[in-house]
Design an enzyme around this catalytic site. Structure first.
Site, PDB file in Angstrom:
ATOM      1  N   CYS A   2      26.817  57.314  20.575  1.00  0.00           N
ATOM      2  CA  CYS A   2      26.645  58.052  21.813  1.00  0.00           C
ATOM      3  C   CYS A   2      25.650  57.317  22.706  1.00  0.00           C
ATOM      4  CB  CYS A   2      26.131  59.474  21.632  1.00  0.00           C
ATOM      5  SG  CYS A   2      27.214  60.522  20.683  1.00  0.00           S
ATOM      6  N   ARG A  27      28.660  52.193  22.655  1.00  0.00           N
ATOM      7  CA  ARG A  27      28.043  53.058  21.653  1.00  0.00           C
ATOM      8  C   ARG A  27      28.971  54.187  21.201  1.00  0.00           C
ATOM      9  NH1 ARG A  27      22.483  52.372  21.455  1.00  0.00           N
ATOM     10  NH2 ARG A  27      22.260  54.391  20.458  1.00  0.00           N
ATOM     11  N   TRP A  75      30.410  59.445  20.726  1.00  0.00           N
ATOM     12  CA  TRP A  75      31.078  59.118  19.464  1.00  0.00           C
ATOM     13  C   TRP A  75      31.022  60.404  18.663  1.00  0.00           C
ATOM     14  CZ3 TRP A  75      30.023  58.874  14.175  1.00  0.00           C
ATOM     15  CH2 TRP A  75      30.950  58.153  13.410  1.00  0.00           C
ATOM     16  N   ASN A 101      22.467  62.771  21.334  1.00  0.00           N
ATOM     17  CA  ASN A 101      22.938  61.764  20.381  1.00  0.00           C
ATOM     18  C   ASN A 101      22.323  62.117  19.041  1.00  0.00           C
ATOM     19  OD1 ASN A 101      23.679  59.417  19.036  1.00  0.00           O
ATOM     20  ND2 ASN A 101      21.963  58.238  19.868  1.00  0.00           N
ATOM     21  N   GLY A 102      23.125  62.153  17.987  1.00  0.00           N
ATOM     22  CA  GLY A 102      22.583  62.441  16.662  1.00  0.00           C
ATOM     23  C   GLY A 102      23.246  63.649  16.047  1.00  0.00           C
ATOM     24  N   GLU A 484      33.301  38.758   5.532  1.00  0.00           N
ATOM     25  CA  GLU A 484      33.135  38.948   6.975  1.00  0.00           C
ATOM     26  C   GLU A 484      34.467  38.707   7.699  1.00  0.00           C
ATOM     27  OE1 GLU A 484      31.276  40.301   8.916  1.00  0.00           O
ATOM     28  OE2 GLU A 484      31.362  39.365  10.864  1.00  0.00           O
ATOM     29  N   LYS A 488      36.260  41.615  10.000  1.00  0.00           N
ATOM     30  CA  LYS A 488      36.609  41.426  11.420  1.00  0.00           C
ATOM     31  C   LYS A 488      38.060  41.833  11.650  1.00  0.00           C
ATOM     32  CE  LYS A 488      33.545  41.298  12.999  1.00  0.00           C
ATOM     33  NZ  LYS A 488      32.248  41.287  12.392  1.00  0.00           N
ATOM     34  N   GLU A 491      38.522  45.689  11.395  1.00  0.00           N
ATOM     35  CA  GLU A 491      37.955  46.380  12.560  1.00  0.00           C
ATOM     36  C   GLU A 491      38.827  46.231  13.793  1.00  0.00           C
ATOM     37  OE1 GLU A 491      34.000  44.303  12.638  1.00  0.00           O
ATOM     38  OE2 GLU A 491      33.333  46.311  13.146  1.00  0.00           O
ATOM     39  N   HIS A 507      40.976  38.415 -11.961  1.00  0.00           N
ATOM     40  CA  HIS A 507      40.619  39.673 -12.623  1.00  0.00           C
ATOM     41  C   HIS A 507      41.278  40.879 -11.940  1.00  0.00           C
ATOM     42  CE1 HIS A 507      37.802  37.557 -15.156  1.00  0.00           C
ATOM     43  NE2 HIS A 507      37.307  36.963 -14.079  1.00  0.00           N
ATOM     44  N   LYS A 609      29.079  50.984  18.186  1.00  0.00           N
ATOM     45  CA  LYS A 609      28.204  49.834  17.965  1.00  0.00           C
ATOM     46  C   LYS A 609      26.953  50.188  17.166  1.00  0.00           C
ATOM     47  CE  LYS A 609      27.127  45.538  18.718  1.00  0.00           C
ATOM     48  NZ  LYS A 609      27.861  44.564  17.905  1.00  0.00           N
TER      49      LYS A 609
HETATM   50  C1  AGP Z   1      30.325  44.679  12.437  1.00  0.00           C
HETATM   51  O1  AGP Z   1      31.317  44.062  13.142  1.00  0.00           O
HETATM   52  C2  AGP Z   1      30.164  46.085  12.576  1.00  0.00           C
HETATM   53  N1  AGP Z   1      30.737  46.719  13.643  1.00  0.00           N
HETATM   54  C3  AGP Z   1      29.250  46.825  11.646  1.00  0.00           C
HETATM   55  O2  AGP Z   1      29.653  46.554  10.350  1.00  0.00           O
HETATM   56  C4  AGP Z   1      27.743  46.524  11.794  1.00  0.00           C
HETATM   57  O3  AGP Z   1      27.469  45.230  11.370  1.00  0.00           O
HETATM   58  C5  AGP Z   1      26.954  47.567  10.982  1.00  0.00           C
HETATM   59  O4  AGP Z   1      27.224  48.836  11.467  1.00  0.00           O
HETATM   60  C6  AGP Z   1      25.466  47.300  10.992  1.00  0.00           C
HETATM   61  O5  AGP Z   1      24.946  47.370  12.272  1.00  0.00           O
HETATM   62  P1  AGP Z   1      23.494  46.849  12.614  1.00  0.00           P
HETATM   63  O6  AGP Z   1      23.471  45.390  12.349  1.00  0.00           O
HETATM   64  O7  AGP Z   1      23.307  47.168  14.059  1.00  0.00           O
HETATM   65  O8  AGP Z   1      22.539  47.586  11.721  1.00  0.00           O
END
Ligand code: AGP
Length: 614
Positions: A2, A27, A75, A101-102, A484, A488, A491, A507, A609
């Protein structure tokens, strides 16, 4: 999650707030809304979906002009992402507007009491309850800030609240607990926002608010207190990055721009790390050398992509310092009764500096007397403020929800930390550290080369846009790179993608391999012969079962050529530094594939984010 903006001053409040919300949309983008103070009442508009929907609503039903305004981009947590649950929420008289927010944890009881007293709620949100609570408080006082303080004292959980009231022109009140809120100090105008990007167009003078504080802004005054009305300490700071850093600058996506910024970010994160004698120095290392010498264990804590940076850190830190290093997901850490004491160094990694899982882990670690050092990209955010020491990455604002430049800068910061610990514990000679630093300083050029030669990766993404499943394999530091790469793709392209340690393949995961499934394999540099040979065998194993192998391998290593359906060449770099070049083609691949599939790359579905809920 948010984004929140508040404004009082001389400009059109609607314009300021909408432009701030646009910058904060990363956000959360489930809904957007604004409220303005106008002729003793609140005028508001809100709409489910991205801000473009709110823009259309405002064009259809314009709001009156006002220079006192608040706004929100959501959000969703409490209640579905629809018009009704969108913020701002109003009290029953329609004269108090609240954005939030929260998550307020004790809301059920408060809501039940208010409903019993005759308040009718129209949404499913915890936020609306706050508006009704404020209504009750304002029966006994005209002081909006005091009413907010009183409400905050009743709430538990995490909240940033920003409030406007029809009875209080030229005033916006904000409050924060466990959730971010910064103040922008202007001339004849002041701002509140979840982060500074919302107001740097107008001012770069910002104020960090502390935990459990209430702030009142009028055009000429900023007053900050604790929840009991006592004057509170705050910290002023200057935002030194340029507005263009928060704009797309001609790119289709922020993510593309951020991928391209990586050589510069790595260079910036390395900048100024030596003192005159050549010894390494870290910026806000508020822990003394003696304290760091007493450490007998390191635990790296983070989430998502930052967690993968932590996995890379483990290889480098253990190799250079011989201090045992564990890496743990922040969301798991405090629930498993971890063994942490005053000789443990907890290293947290967070791009945003606001991730709630990480913040809670920090608080737990500090209660156990551990020292906490945070690697963070966001100056003034909560995580560095609550840590004993900070090592800032200098990647600039990262807007795309999927982290790219943040990751590379975090990996660099982890190397710096490992080298620093080796230096102060006398485990490496100055010339050894300088050699590794020299290697690191060549990385921006190496990353630039990967970027310059990335067209075939984009083409490959177009070709593979119909694939349903992808696998990523790596060993040693190639393993976090594989994780990673898979994250990506999940996501951005919403596809099944899994990263594995290549040795684990046999395994279980090898059962996933079938005819044509694309498998990315990160091959370690030849310097690590043992691991290199093993990965070579892994490539053959998947290929024998029909996989389409896409092999990332250093220049000059032709041993893989017979087994590679596609080759992605990487510059020759030392093994431990390979993630800095190997991750980049995987970022580009995911971005290109998602674009090909018609997805919104910067704002993937269901994500936000800054994840400020647990
Ligand atoms: C990565 O592409 C993400 N969207 C997510 O995994 C992110 O890295 C994670 O939420 C941690 O965020 P931060 O680094 O702001 O703590």
């Amino acid at each position: 999650m948010c984004g929140i903006v508040g404004y009082v001053g001389v400009r059109s409040g609607l314009e300021v707030v909408m432009s701030g919300l646009r910058r904060l949309e990363y956000r959360g983008y489930d809904s957007g809304g604004v409220a303005l103070v106008y002729e003793g009442r609140i005028a508001s508009a809100k709409k489910a979906g991205k801000l473009a929907n709110l823009d259309r609503e405002l064009a259809l039903h314009p709001l009156p002009d006002s220079s006192t305004a608040i706004g929100h981009t959501r959000w969703a947590t409490h209640g579905a992402p629809n018009d009704r649950n969108a913020h701002p929420h109003l009290d029953s008289s329609g004269s108090i507007a609240v954005v939030h927010n929260g998550i307020i944890e004790n809301i059920a009881e408060i809501r039940a009491n208010l409903e019993a007293a005759g308040h009718e709620m129209v949404s499913e949100t915890d936020t609306e309850t706050v508006a009704h609570l404020l209504h009750e408080e304002l029966k006994g006082t005209h002081d909006l800030a005091e009413a907010v303080r009183s409400v905050c004292r009743q709430l538990e959980g995490a909240f940033t609240l920003v409030i406007a009231s029809g009875r209080h022109p030229d005033l916006v009140v904000g409050a924060r607990r466990n959730s971010p809120l910064v103040v922008g100090r202007g001339k004849g105008e002041n701002f509140l926002a979840s982060d500074v990007s919302a107001f740097i167009e107008y001012t770069r003078d910002a104020i960090e608010l502390g935990q459990d504080q209430v702030v009142s802004i009028t055009p000429d005054e900023i007053v900050v207190t604790d929840f009991f009305g006592n004057p509170a300490e705050t910290k002023d700071y200057y935002v030194d990055w340029d507005i263009s850093a928060a704009e797309k600058g001609g790119y289709d996506w922020f993510m593309l721009k951020e991928i391209d910024e990586q050589p510069q970010d790595v260079a910036d994160t390395l900048l100024g790390r030596h003192d005159a004698s050549g010894a390494l120095q870290l910026d806000e290392m508020r822990l003394s050398d003696d304290e760091l010498r007493e450490i007998d264990k390191i635990i790296v804590i983070a989430c998502g992509t930052s967690f993968y940076a932590g996995l890379v850190a483990k290889y480098a830190i253990e190799h250079w310092t011989r201090i045992p290093c564990e890496v743990e997901l922040a969301s798991e850490f405090r629930y498993r009764d971890p063994i942490v004491d005053r000789s443990t160094l907890v290293v947290t990694i967070s791009q945003s500096g606001e991730t709630m899982d990480t913040l809670m882990a920090i608080r737990y670690a500090r209660q156990q007397r551990a020292k906490v050092l945070s690697i963070c990209n966001t100056n003034g955010s909560t995580i560095p403020r609550e840590s004993d020491a900070v090592l800032y990455t200098h990647a600039g604002p990262e807007i795309a929800v999927a982290s790219t430049k943040g990751f590379l800068a975090q990996v660099v910061a982890c190397y710096l930390l490992g080298l620093y610990l080796a230096q102060i514990r006398g485990l490496k000679y100055g010339d050894e550290i300088s050699r590794i630093m020299t290697d690191l300083e060549t990385m921006p050029a190496a990353i630039q080369r990967v970027l310059d030669e990335s067209e075939p990766v984009r083409q490959l993404a177009k070709e593979l846009a119909g694939s349903k499943s992808f696998l990523f394999l790596g060993r040693h530091v190639g393993y976090p790179v594989a994780l990673e790469g898979a994250l990506k793709l999940k996501e951005l392209a919403y596809l099944h993608a899994e990263g594995f340690a290549a040795g684990e393949l046999k395994h279980g995961p090898i059962a996933l391999v079938e005819e044509g499934v694309p498998v990315f394999i990160v091959v370690p540099p030849r310097g690590r012969d043992q691991v290199h040979e093993k990965v070579l065998s892994n490539i053959q194993e998947v290929r024998a079962r029909g996989a389409r192998t896409i092999v990332l391998v250093e220049d000059g290593d032709d041993s893989v050529v017979p087994y590679a359906d596609e080759l992605i060449r990487l510059p020759k770099v030392p093994t431990l530094l390979q993630p800095l070049v190997a991750t980049v083609p995987l970022q580009i691949f995911a971005c290109a594939l998602a674009t090909e599939m018609g997805h919104d790359v910067d704002q993937p579905r269901n994500l936000a984010k800054s994840v400020t809920v647990e």
